[in-house]
Design an enzyme around this catalytic site. Structure first.
Site, PDB file in Angstrom:
ATOM      1  N   LYS A 146       1.025   3.849  -3.136  1.00  0.00           N
ATOM      2  CA  LYS A 146       0.513   5.211  -2.940  1.00  0.00           C
ATOM      3  C   LYS A 146       1.613   6.255  -3.122  1.00  0.00           C
ATOM      4  O   LYS A 146       1.359   7.334  -3.642  1.00  0.00           O
ATOM      5  CB  LYS A 146      -0.147   5.335  -1.564  1.00  0.00           C
ATOM      6  CG  LYS A 146      -1.462   4.541  -1.452  1.00  0.00           C
ATOM      7  CD  LYS A 146      -2.538   5.134  -2.362  1.00  0.00           C
ATOM      8  CE  LYS A 146      -3.875   4.427  -2.225  1.00  0.00           C
ATOM      9  NZ  LYS A 146      -4.940   5.069  -3.002  1.00  0.00           N
ATOM     10  N   TYR A 149       0.841  -1.203   0.000  1.00  0.00           N
ATOM     11  CA  TYR A 149       0.000   0.000   0.000  1.00  0.00           C
ATOM     12  C   TYR A 149       0.878   1.256   0.000  1.00  0.00           C
ATOM     13  O   TYR A 149       0.702   2.153  -0.826  1.00  0.00           O
ATOM     14  CB  TYR A 149      -0.907  -0.028   1.232  1.00  0.00           C
ATOM     15  CG  TYR A 149      -1.971   1.041   1.252  1.00  0.00           C
ATOM     16  CD1 TYR A 149      -3.056   0.992   0.374  1.00  0.00           C
ATOM     17  CD2 TYR A 149      -1.902   2.102   2.147  1.00  0.00           C
ATOM     18  CE1 TYR A 149      -4.038   1.975   0.400  1.00  0.00           C
ATOM     19  CE2 TYR A 149      -2.882   3.084   2.176  1.00  0.00           C
ATOM     20  CZ  TYR A 149      -3.948   3.015   1.305  1.00  0.00           C
ATOM     21  OH  TYR A 149      -4.920   3.991   1.330  1.00  0.00           O
TER      22      TYR A 149
HETATM   23  N1  LIG Z   1     -10.366   4.740   4.351  1.00  0.00           N
HETATM   24  C1  LIG Z   1      -9.280   5.392   4.645  1.00  0.00           C
HETATM   25  O1  LIG Z   1      -9.035   5.647   5.828  1.00  0.00           O
HETATM   26  C2  LIG Z   1      -8.341   5.882   3.573  1.00  0.00           C
HETATM   27  C3  LIG Z   1      -7.236   6.647   3.958  1.00  0.00           C
HETATM   28  C4  LIG Z   1      -6.384   7.134   2.977  1.00  0.00           C
HETATM   29  C5  LIG Z   1      -6.615   6.847   1.645  1.00  0.00           C
HETATM   30  N2  LIG Z   1      -7.692   6.085   1.289  1.00  0.00           N
HETATM   31  C6  LIG Z   1      -7.892   5.810  -0.136  1.00  0.00           C
HETATM   32  O2  LIG Z   1      -9.197   6.195  -0.519  1.00  0.00           O
HETATM   33  C7  LIG Z   1      -9.667   5.320  -1.535  1.00  0.00           C
HETATM   34  C8  LIG Z   1     -11.018   4.728  -1.117  1.00  0.00           C
HETATM   35  O3  LIG Z   1     -10.889   4.079   0.121  1.00  0.00           O
HETATM   36  P1  LIG Z   1     -12.127   3.498   0.946  1.00  0.00           P
HETATM   37  O4  LIG Z   1     -11.778   3.578   2.370  1.00  0.00           O
HETATM   38  O5  LIG Z   1     -13.378   4.106   0.476  1.00  0.00           O
HETATM   39  O6  LIG Z   1     -12.016   1.959   0.537  1.00  0.00           O
HETATM   40  P2  LIG Z   1     -13.126   0.906   0.087  1.00  0.00           P
HETATM   41  O7  LIG Z   1     -12.480  -0.430   0.184  1.00  0.00           O
HETATM   42  O8  LIG Z   1     -14.398   1.158   0.809  1.00  0.00           O
HETATM   43  O9  LIG Z   1     -13.328   1.284  -1.430  1.00  0.00           O
HETATM   44  C9  LIG Z   1     -12.439   0.874  -2.437  1.00  0.00           C
HETATM   45  C10 LIG Z   1     -13.263   0.606  -3.677  1.00  0.00           C
HETATM   46  O10 LIG Z   1     -12.403   0.236  -4.757  1.00  0.00           O
HETATM   47  C11 LIG Z   1     -13.033  -0.832  -5.447  1.00  0.00           C
HETATM   48  N3  LIG Z   1     -12.041  -1.609  -6.191  1.00  0.00           N
HETATM   49  C12 LIG Z   1     -11.115  -2.458  -5.668  1.00  0.00           C
HETATM   50  N4  LIG Z   1     -10.449  -3.062  -6.664  1.00  0.00           N
HETATM   51  C13 LIG Z   1     -10.959  -2.571  -7.822  1.00  0.00           C
HETATM   52  C14 LIG Z   1     -10.686  -2.828  -9.194  1.00  0.00           C
HETATM   53  N5  LIG Z   1      -9.757  -3.729  -9.561  1.00  0.00           N
HETATM   54  N6  LIG Z   1     -11.401  -2.149 -10.130  1.00  0.00           N
HETATM   55  C15 LIG Z   1     -12.370  -1.274  -9.758  1.00  0.00           C
HETATM   56  N7  LIG Z   1     -12.675  -1.010  -8.476  1.00  0.00           N
HETATM   57  C16 LIG Z   1     -11.971  -1.650  -7.521  1.00  0.00           C
HETATM   58  C17 LIG Z   1     -13.715  -1.653  -4.354  1.00  0.00           C
HETATM   59  O11 LIG Z   1     -14.702  -2.520  -4.876  1.00  0.00           O
HETATM   60  C18 LIG Z   1     -14.269  -0.551  -3.475  1.00  0.00           C
HETATM   61  O12 LIG Z   1     -15.548  -0.131  -3.897  1.00  0.00           O
HETATM   62  C19 LIG Z   1      -8.592   4.268  -1.761  1.00  0.00           C
HETATM   63  O13 LIG Z   1      -7.793   4.648  -2.855  1.00  0.00           O
HETATM   64  C20 LIG Z   1      -7.795   4.335  -0.469  1.00  0.00           C
HETATM   65  O14 LIG Z   1      -6.480   3.922  -0.641  1.00  0.00           O
HETATM   66  C21 LIG Z   1      -8.546   5.587   2.233  1.00  0.00           C
END
Ligand SMILES: NC(=O)c1ccc[n+]([C@@H]2O[C@H](COP(=O)([O-])OP(=O)(O)OC[C@H]3O[C@@H](n4cnc5c(N)ncnc54)[C@H](O)[C@@H]3O)[C@@H](O)[C@H]2O)c1
Length: 266
Positions: free
Chosen positions: A159, A155
């Site tokens: 990132k 990750y």
């Molecule tokens: N939740 C956090 O605390 C956090 C913190 C920093 C960054 N982020 C980033 O924010 C973004 C969303 O995170 P989240 O917490 O909503 O996660 P989440 O797991 O709820 O959502 C991720 C989404 O990506 C989709 N996905 C996964 N593989 C895929 C593929 N091959 N093709 C298409 N879609 C795909 C999943 O089905 C899911 O809907 C991510 O990029 C994550 O790295 C999240």
């Protein structure tokens, strides 16, 4: 309505961050193309937006598969004529340490987080260039892309790769009037995503204990919610950011700016 008449493609539209951003763009007038490997996440996000008076379609697509990405971009063009805004949000979270990480899991995480962003950017930008669209591309990173987090090798690596992907793509696309910026979220308050899941008819996600006390370490004393990322994405997508490209906009309550040994809420 800062995005009136614009079409935005958002990848990874789970009820958490992707839907928060998609909903924020729709509130500003954008028609939204919700893209997810999970058909439910794509369709239910689109239905949620249309249910609130917006316009949206859901497309099932694995962003790490070039043929599927090309088909999704073609379908979006068919539906709405073009794409003005792309938010590369789909991601695979979590991981293991460098000692434990299986190769297959490493490959899959990099395939989605890095290659998926590359493929969506490539094919959406090609459409923008063809149509002369002065578009905006936003790439969702993470504070884990700025810092070395233990137990999260794939990750953190993917990132941080996206931070320089953003700058390099911004240079490639500058002469076409297409802007590319990243948005850095951090550990996110879970309430808004949980409420949205319930609004979509899903069970309320169980609260999971976090290994790290993120809130205590956040200089602002609270964690951001998806709507805060949506506000930043709307800004980057809008004409208000017309001279901004190649930057990273951190929406992290001060996390990355913090002097590392300081414990703000101690
Ligand atoms: N939740 C956090 O605390 C956090 C913190 C920093 C960054 N982020 C980033 O924010 C973004 C969303 O995170 P989240 O917490 O909503 O996660 P989440 O797991 O709820 O959502 C991720 C989404 O990506 C989709 N996905 C996964 N593989 C895929 C593929 N091959 N093709 C298409 N879609 C795909 C999943 O089905 C899911 O809907 C991510 O990029 C994550 O790295 C999240």
């Amino acid at each position: 309505m800062r995005l009136d008449g614009k079409v935005a493609m958002v990848t990874g539209t789970s009820p958490n961050i992707g839907a928060g951003i998609a909903g924020g763009l729709a509130e500003e007038g954008a028609k939204v193309v919700c893209v997810d490997v999970s058909a439910d996440n794509a369709q239910e996000c689109a239905a949620w937006i249309t249910g609130r008076g917006g316009q949206a379609i859901g497309l099932t697509c694995d962003v790490s598969d070039e043929g599927q990405v090309e088909a999704a971009v073609a379908r979006a063009r068919e539906a709405y004529g073009g794409i003005d805004v792309l938010v590369n949000n789909a991601g695979v979270l979590g991981g293991q340490s460098v000692l434990e990480m299986p190769l297959a899991r490493w490959n899959q995480q990099l395939a989605v987080n890095l290659t998926g962003t590359f493929l969506c950017t490539k094919h959406v930008a090609r459409l923008m260039v063809e149509r002369g669209t002065r578009g905006s591309i936003v790439i969702v990173v993470s504070t884990a892309g700025h810092q070395g987090q233990a137990g999260n090798i794939g990750y953190c690596t993917s990132k941080s790769g996206l931070l320089n992907f953003t700058r390099a793509a911004a240079m490639d696309l500058a002469r076409h009037g297409i802007r590319v910026n990243s948005l850095t979220p951090t550990a996110t308050d879970v309430e808004e995503g949980a409420e949205r899941a319930v609004a979509w008819g899903r069970p309320r996600p169980e609260a999971r204990g976090r290994l790290l006390d993120f809130q205590k370490m956040a200089p602002m004393g609270r964690l951001p919610s998806p709507r805060h990322y949506a506000d930043a994405a709307v800004f980057l997508a809008s004409d208000a950011a017309e001279m901004i490209t190649g930057v990273d906009l951190r929406v992290d309550a001060g996390a990355v700016a913090k002097y590392w040994p300081w414990i703000p809420q101690a």
